[in-house]
Design a protein around this motif. Structure first.
Motif, PDB file in Angstrom:
ATOM      1  N   THR A  98       0.824  -1.206   0.000  1.00  0.00           N
ATOM      2  CA  THR A  98       0.000   0.000   0.000  1.00  0.00           C
ATOM      3  C   THR A  98       0.856   1.254   0.000  1.00  0.00           C
ATOM      4  OG1 THR A  98      -0.175  -0.040   2.418  1.00  0.00           O
ATOM      5  CG2 THR A  98      -1.961  -1.090   1.162  1.00  0.00           C
ATOM      6  N   MET A  99       2.171   1.096  -0.010  1.00  0.00           N
ATOM      7  CA  MET A  99       3.046   2.275  -0.042  1.00  0.00           C
ATOM      8  C   MET A  99       3.772   2.356  -1.379  1.00  0.00           C
ATOM      9  SD  MET A  99       6.203   1.095   2.456  1.00  0.00           S
ATOM     10  CE  MET A  99       5.172   0.876   3.858  1.00  0.00           C
ATOM     11  N   ARG A 100       4.315   3.538  -1.630  1.00  0.00           N
ATOM     12  CA  ARG A 100       5.093   3.717  -2.853  1.00  0.00           C
ATOM     13  C   ARG A 100       6.408   2.950  -2.714  1.00  0.00           C
ATOM     14  NH1 ARG A 100       4.631   9.216  -1.497  1.00  0.00           N
ATOM     15  NH2 ARG A 100       6.900   9.247  -1.516  1.00  0.00           N
ATOM     16  N   PRO A 101       6.934   2.413  -3.813  1.00  0.00           N
ATOM     17  CA  PRO A 101       8.184   1.647  -3.728  1.00  0.00           C
ATOM     18  C   PRO A 101       9.344   2.449  -3.139  1.00  0.00           C
ATOM     19  CG  PRO A 101       7.135   1.253  -5.834  1.00  0.00           C
ATOM     20  CD  PRO A 101       6.344   2.337  -5.163  1.00  0.00           C
ATOM     21  N   ASP A 102       9.372   3.759  -3.368  1.00  0.00           N
ATOM     22  CA  ASP A 102      10.474   4.557  -2.829  1.00  0.00           C
ATOM     23  C   ASP A 102      10.357   4.759  -1.314  1.00  0.00           C
ATOM     24  OD1 ASP A 102       8.232   6.241  -3.445  1.00  0.00           O
ATOM     25  OD2 ASP A 102       9.512   7.984  -3.160  1.00  0.00           O
ATOM     26  N   GLU A 103       9.213   4.410  -0.719  1.00  0.00           N
ATOM     27  CA  GLU A 103       9.035   4.508   0.724  1.00  0.00           C
ATOM     28  C   GLU A 103       9.476   3.241   1.456  1.00  0.00           C
ATOM     29  OE1 GLU A 103       5.168   7.348   1.337  1.00  0.00           O
ATOM     30  OE2 GLU A 103       4.795   5.258   0.758  1.00  0.00           O
ATOM     31  N   VAL A 104       9.631   2.156   0.741  1.00  0.00           N
ATOM     32  CA  VAL A 104       9.920   0.864   1.365  1.00  0.00           C
ATOM     33  C   VAL A 104      11.225   0.883   2.172  1.00  0.00           C
ATOM     34  CG1 VAL A 104      10.354  -1.596   0.933  1.00  0.00           C
ATOM     35  CG2 VAL A 104       8.519  -0.419  -0.280  1.00  0.00           C
ATOM     36  N   PRO A 105      12.333   1.453   1.671  1.00  0.00           N
ATOM     37  CA  PRO A 105      13.548   1.460   2.495  1.00  0.00           C
ATOM     38  C   PRO A 105      13.356   2.186   3.829  1.00  0.00           C
ATOM     39  CG  PRO A 105      14.092   2.008   0.233  1.00  0.00           C
ATOM     40  CD  PRO A 105      12.596   1.992   0.329  1.00  0.00           C
ATOM     41  N   ALA A 106      12.678   3.328   3.806  1.00  0.00           N
ATOM     42  CA  ALA A 106      12.441   4.073   5.046  1.00  0.00           C
ATOM     43  C   ALA A 106      11.525   3.278   5.975  1.00  0.00           C
ATOM     44  CB  ALA A 106      11.834   5.438   4.737  1.00  0.00           C
ATOM     45  N   TRP A 107      10.564   2.564   5.419  1.00  0.00           N
ATOM     46  CA  TRP A 107       9.662   1.754   6.232  1.00  0.00           C
ATOM     47  C   TRP A 107      10.421   0.615   6.915  1.00  0.00           C
ATOM     48  CZ3 TRP A 107       7.797  -3.378   5.260  1.00  0.00           C
ATOM     49  CH2 TRP A 107       6.802  -3.792   6.146  1.00  0.00           C
TER      50      TRP A 107
END
Length: 143
Positions: A98-107
Motif C-alpha cells: 500500500t506504499m510507494r516503492p520509494d518509501e519501502v527502504p524508510a519503512w
C-alpha cells in the motif's frame, strides 16, 4: 505432459535445496539482511560513492523512525523473523503493497528502529522492491 511437470518439480526442488544451503552458509558466517538503501537526496545521480556513503552514515546514526500508518505491526515487536504465521506475514505484505516503492527502504528502517523484525518470507520481496525503486530513481526522466 507428466515429464514436463516432473522437470518443473525437479527444478523447484533443486532451487529450494540451493536456497536452503545458501541460507545455512550465510547463518554460519553470521551474515544478515543488508541494511536498506535510503532514497537518494535530490541532485544525487547514484553514480558516485559519496552520495551512498552519506546516506549509509545517516541511516546508521538515525534513532528516530519515520512515521508510517502501521501501528498494528507494533504487536510483533521483539518477535524473531522466522516466527511469523502466514496470516501475520500477510499483515506485513498488506502494508508493503500500500506504499510507494520509494518509501519501502524508510519503512524497513522504521521497523528496525521500532524493534520489529521483517518476516523471513518477505525479505526477498522487500529487497526486490528496494532494488526496483533504486533502479527507477537512477533512470533518466522519460526512459
Amino acid at each position: 505432459m507428466i515429464p514436463l511437470l516432473l522437470m518443473i518439480l525437479a527444478a523447484g526442488l533443486i532451487a529450494a535445496v540451493a536456497g536452503l544451503i545458501a541460507a545455512r552458509r550465510a547463518r554460519r558466517k553470521g551474515e544478515t539482511l543488508p541494511p536498506p538503501r535510503a532514497a537518494r537526496p535530490d541532485g544525487c545521480c547514484g553514480q558516485h560513492e559519496v552520495c551512498e556513503k552519506e546516506l549509509l552514515i545517516a541511516a546508521a546514526t538515525a534513532t528516530e523512525a519515520d512515521y508510517f500508518a502501521d501501528e498494528e505491526l507494533d504487536a510483533y515487536r521483539g518477535r524473531e523473523s522466522h516466527a511469523y504465521s502466514p496470516d501475520e506475514e500477510e499483515a506485513f505484505r498488506e502494508v508493503i503493497y500500500t506504499m510507494r516503492p520509494d518509501e519501502v527502504p524508510a519503512w524497513v528502517r522504521a521497523l528496525q528502529v521500532r524493534g520489529i523484525a521483517l518476516p523471513d518470507a518477505l525479505k526477498d520481496e522487500v529487497l526486490m522492491l528496494i532494488d526496483e525503486a533504486a533502479q527507477h530513481a537512477a533512470r533518466p526522466a522519460g526512459v
